[in-house]
Structures are given as structure tokens and as C-alpha cells.
Design an enzyme around this catalytic site. Structure first.
Site, PDB file in Angstrom:
ATOM      1  N   GLN A  91       8.756  -4.923  10.510  1.00 34.74           N
ATOM      2  CA  GLN A  91       9.566  -5.276   9.350  1.00 34.74           C
ATOM      3  C   GLN A  91       9.702  -3.968   8.565  1.00 34.74           C
ATOM      4  O   GLN A  91       8.762  -3.550   7.894  1.00 34.74           O
ATOM      5  CB  GLN A  91       8.880  -6.381   8.550  1.00 34.74           C
ATOM      6  CG  GLN A  91       8.458  -7.527   9.482  1.00 34.74           C
ATOM      7  CD  GLN A  91       8.475  -8.884   8.841  1.00 34.74           C
ATOM      8  OE1 GLN A  91       9.472  -9.566   8.880  1.00 34.74           O
ATOM      9  NE2 GLN A  91       7.371  -9.265   8.249  1.00 34.74           N
ATOM     10  N   HIS A 102       3.433   0.712   4.639  1.00 38.32           N
ATOM     11  CA  HIS A 102       2.916   1.652   5.644  1.00 38.32           C
ATOM     12  C   HIS A 102       3.452   1.108   6.968  1.00 38.32           C
ATOM     13  O   HIS A 102       3.190  -0.068   7.285  1.00 38.32           O
ATOM     14  CB  HIS A 102       1.374   1.641   5.601  1.00 38.32           C
ATOM     15  CG  HIS A 102       0.712   2.585   6.553  1.00 38.32           C
ATOM     16  ND1 HIS A 102      -0.598   2.987   6.388  1.00 38.32           N
ATOM     17  CD2 HIS A 102       1.137   3.193   7.696  1.00 38.32           C
ATOM     18  CE1 HIS A 102      -0.943   3.810   7.370  1.00 38.32           C
ATOM     19  NE2 HIS A 102       0.103   3.934   8.182  1.00 38.32           N
ATOM     20  N   HIS A 104       4.062  -0.527  10.243  1.00 37.90           N
ATOM     21  CA  HIS A 104       3.130  -1.249  11.117  1.00 37.90           C
ATOM     22  C   HIS A 104       3.901  -2.107  12.095  1.00 37.90           C
ATOM     23  O   HIS A 104       4.857  -2.774  11.731  1.00 37.90           O
ATOM     24  CB  HIS A 104       2.124  -2.100  10.322  1.00 37.90           C
ATOM     25  CG  HIS A 104       2.733  -2.992   9.295  1.00 37.90           C
ATOM     26  ND1 HIS A 104       3.185  -2.521   8.087  1.00 37.90           N
ATOM     27  CD2 HIS A 104       2.958  -4.325   9.280  1.00 37.90           C
ATOM     28  CE1 HIS A 104       3.662  -3.522   7.363  1.00 37.90           C
ATOM     29  NE2 HIS A 104       3.542  -4.637   8.076  1.00 37.90           N
ATOM     30  N   HIS A 106       3.701  -5.260  14.460  1.00 34.89           N
ATOM     31  CA  HIS A 106       2.930  -6.473  14.743  1.00 34.89           C
ATOM     32  C   HIS A 106       2.938  -6.700  16.246  1.00 34.89           C
ATOM     33  O   HIS A 106       3.994  -6.749  16.863  1.00 34.89           O
ATOM     34  CB  HIS A 106       3.601  -7.703  14.106  1.00 34.89           C
ATOM     35  CG  HIS A 106       3.627  -7.708  12.624  1.00 34.89           C
ATOM     36  ND1 HIS A 106       2.690  -8.371  11.859  1.00 34.89           N
ATOM     37  CD2 HIS A 106       4.497  -7.155  11.729  1.00 34.89           C
ATOM     38  CE1 HIS A 106       2.984  -8.232  10.577  1.00 34.89           C
ATOM     39  NE2 HIS A 106       4.079  -7.492  10.461  1.00 34.89           N
TER      40      HIS A 106
HETATM   41  P1  AMP Z   1       4.354  -7.380   6.771  1.00 34.65           P
HETATM   42  O1  AMP Z   1       4.676  -8.662   6.060  1.00 34.65           O
HETATM   43  O2  AMP Z   1       5.235  -7.126   7.975  1.00 34.65           O
HETATM   44  O3  AMP Z   1       4.291  -6.187   5.849  1.00 34.65           O
HETATM   45  O4  AMP Z   1       2.910  -7.575   7.380  1.00 34.65           O
HETATM   46  C1  AMP Z   1       1.737  -7.221   6.724  1.00 34.65           C
HETATM   47  C2  AMP Z   1       0.595  -7.560   7.660  1.00 34.65           C
HETATM   48  O5  AMP Z   1      -0.543  -6.862   7.219  1.00 34.65           O
HETATM   49  C3  AMP Z   1       0.230  -9.044   7.708  1.00 34.65           C
HETATM   50  O6  AMP Z   1       0.065  -9.439   9.063  1.00 34.65           O
HETATM   51  C4  AMP Z   1      -1.086  -9.095   6.944  1.00 34.65           C
HETATM   52  O7  AMP Z   1      -1.936 -10.131   7.409  1.00 34.65           O
HETATM   53  C5  AMP Z   1      -1.659  -7.728   7.264  1.00 34.65           C
HETATM   54  N1  AMP Z   1      -2.596  -7.175   6.298  1.00 34.65           N
HETATM   55  C6  AMP Z   1      -2.468  -7.083   4.952  1.00 34.65           C
HETATM   56  N2  AMP Z   1      -3.524  -6.437   4.406  1.00 34.65           N
HETATM   57  C7  AMP Z   1      -4.334  -6.087   5.435  1.00 34.65           C
HETATM   58  C8  AMP Z   1      -5.589  -5.405   5.536  1.00 34.65           C
HETATM   59  N3  AMP Z   1      -6.218  -4.934   4.464  1.00 34.65           N
HETATM   60  N4  AMP Z   1      -6.127  -5.259   6.764  1.00 34.65           N
HETATM   61  C9  AMP Z   1      -5.511  -5.727   7.849  1.00 34.65           C
HETATM   62  N5  AMP Z   1      -4.335  -6.371   7.838  1.00 34.65           N
HETATM   63  C10 AMP Z   1      -3.747  -6.555   6.646  1.00 34.65           C
END
Ligand code: AMP
Length: 189
Positions: A91, A102, A104, A106
Site C-alpha cells: 500500500q 515506511h 512494507h 505484506h
Molecule cells: P499498512 O496498512 O499497509 O500500512 O500496514 C501496516 C501493517 O503494519 C499492518 O499489517 C500492521 O499490523 C503492521 N504493524 C503496525 N505496527 C507494527 C509493529 N510495531 N510491528 C509489526 N507490525 C506492525
């Protein structure tokens, strides 16, 4: 090992979060970390070590490393969680549902019947944030209807799913790290 790769585990960040003892995989420029709120068991994140918000901020080397890491981790995760398929999703920016600034990726192991219909996983991925694309939003299932369906499938409201404890995440990260060659394992304190 490069200077970047040998940075202390405690200095790794997922945006502003310290991700100590959650990292199960590392390459020269990327990390694999276990998720605070996984949508299904084995839902992990692949991130660049450098904290940048957008995919377009990455160098070609970081893009290559991120995708090579994703490929390596996906094979292990698919086998470990006995999945049949995978969703790979980025996303890229807040209007696309990004909640953590940051980059990421999935990595979501899928099995038949985990989400019905299968694409419902994207609603779940977005369930903490309403999209600002109101046309798309108006045309999609109401939040109430989705929550009711999620409740029937999972027995819990997906939006209210519990964050896992640091002990639970560390246990999973340690277990997953052992599935990789020594030089690729995350470091633990
Ligand atoms: P998004 O909505 O694409 O930004 O996804 C954020 C993802 O980060 C979600 O799957 C959350 O569960 C995960 N997330 C948020 N904070 C943390 C954290 N401190 N450690 C690991 N995963 C996290």
C-alpha cells in the site's frame, strides 16, 4: 557482510517503531519481520532497512533486494504455514491504505476458504483506514456488512483484533529465523 547489514539489531526501525526481536530475516538491504496484527498466521512484512515512506524513494538496488528477499521468504512461509498461494501487497501512500510511513510489502499466505470471497483479504488489509477515494468507497460493501461477515468467518471483529504481545512475536520470529541460512537470520537480543 556490509556495514548496513551489520547494524545492531536494536537500531532497526519500522518507521518510528523499534522492531527488536521481531526480525526473522535479513539481507544486505532488507528485513523480514513478524506482524503485530497478522490477518492470518504467517502474515509477515518485508521492508527496506532504510526508513523511507514511498516505493519511489527506493534505489534500484533496494528494489532488487526487497523483491529477491520477498521471493526467498515467500517460499519458506508458504511451506511453513502449509499455504497454497500468497498475496503480495504494497500500500504505497496514505490514500492507498498505508498506515505506517515506511515501505512494507505484506506477504500473506493463503489457503482456500480463509477469506470468502478470496479478495475480501484486501478489505481486511484496509480495515483500519477508510479510503479517501469516496467513489470506490460508495460502491463497496458497507462497513457494517463487512464487519458482520468478518465476525461470522473469524468469530471476532477484524478491526478489533488484538495486537500480539512482544513475547508472542519474538517466539514466532525466532522460530522462522531458524528456517533460513545462518547469514540470513535476524539477530536477537
Ligand atoms: P499498512 O496498512 O499497509 O500500512 O500496514 C501496516 C501493517 O503494519 C499492518 O499489517 C500492521 O499490523 C503492521 N504493524 C503496525 N505496527 C507494527 C509493529 N510495531 N510491528 C509489526 N507490525 C506492525
Amino acid at each position: 557482510m556490509s556495514a548496513v547489514a551489520s547494524a545492531a539489531a536494536s537500531s532497526w526501525r519500522f518507521a518510528s517503531f523499534t522492531i527488536k526481536n521481531q526480525v526473522f530475516y535479513q539481507s544486505p538491504l532488507s528485513l523480514g519481520l513478524v506482524n503485530l496484527k497478522p490477518l492470518v498466521p504467517g502474515h509477515v512484512l518485508i521492508i527496506p532497512k532504510r526508513v523511507v515512506p514511498r516505493f519511489g524513494d527506493l534505489t534500484p538496488e533496494e528494489v532488487g533486494d526487497l523483491f529477491a528477499s520477498t521471493q526467498q521468504v515467500s517460499k519458506v512461509i508458504e511451506k511453513e504455514y502449509k499455504a497454497q498461494s500468497l498475496n503480495l501487497a504494497i500500500q504505497d501512500g496514505p490514500a492507498a491504505g498505508q498506515s505506517v510511513p515506511h515501505v512494507h510489502l505484506h506477504l500473506i499466505p493463503r489457503t482456500l476458504g480463509d477469506y470468502e470471497p478470496m479478495d475480501e483479504v484486501y478489505n481486511a488489509l484496509d480495515s483500519t483506514d477508510l479510503t479517501s477515494d469516496y467513489t470506490a468507497y460508495r460502491n463497496r460493501e458497507t462497513r457494517a456488512a463487512r464487519k458482520e461477515r468478518e465476525k461470522q468467518v473469524f468469530g471476532v471483529d477484524n478491526e478489533e483484533r488484538m495486537a500480539r504481545s512482544s513475547e508472542e512475536m519474538e517466539e514466532e520470529a525466532r522460530r522462522l529465523s531458524l528456517l533460513f541460512p545462518e547469514e540470513r537470520r535476524g539477530a536477537f537480543e
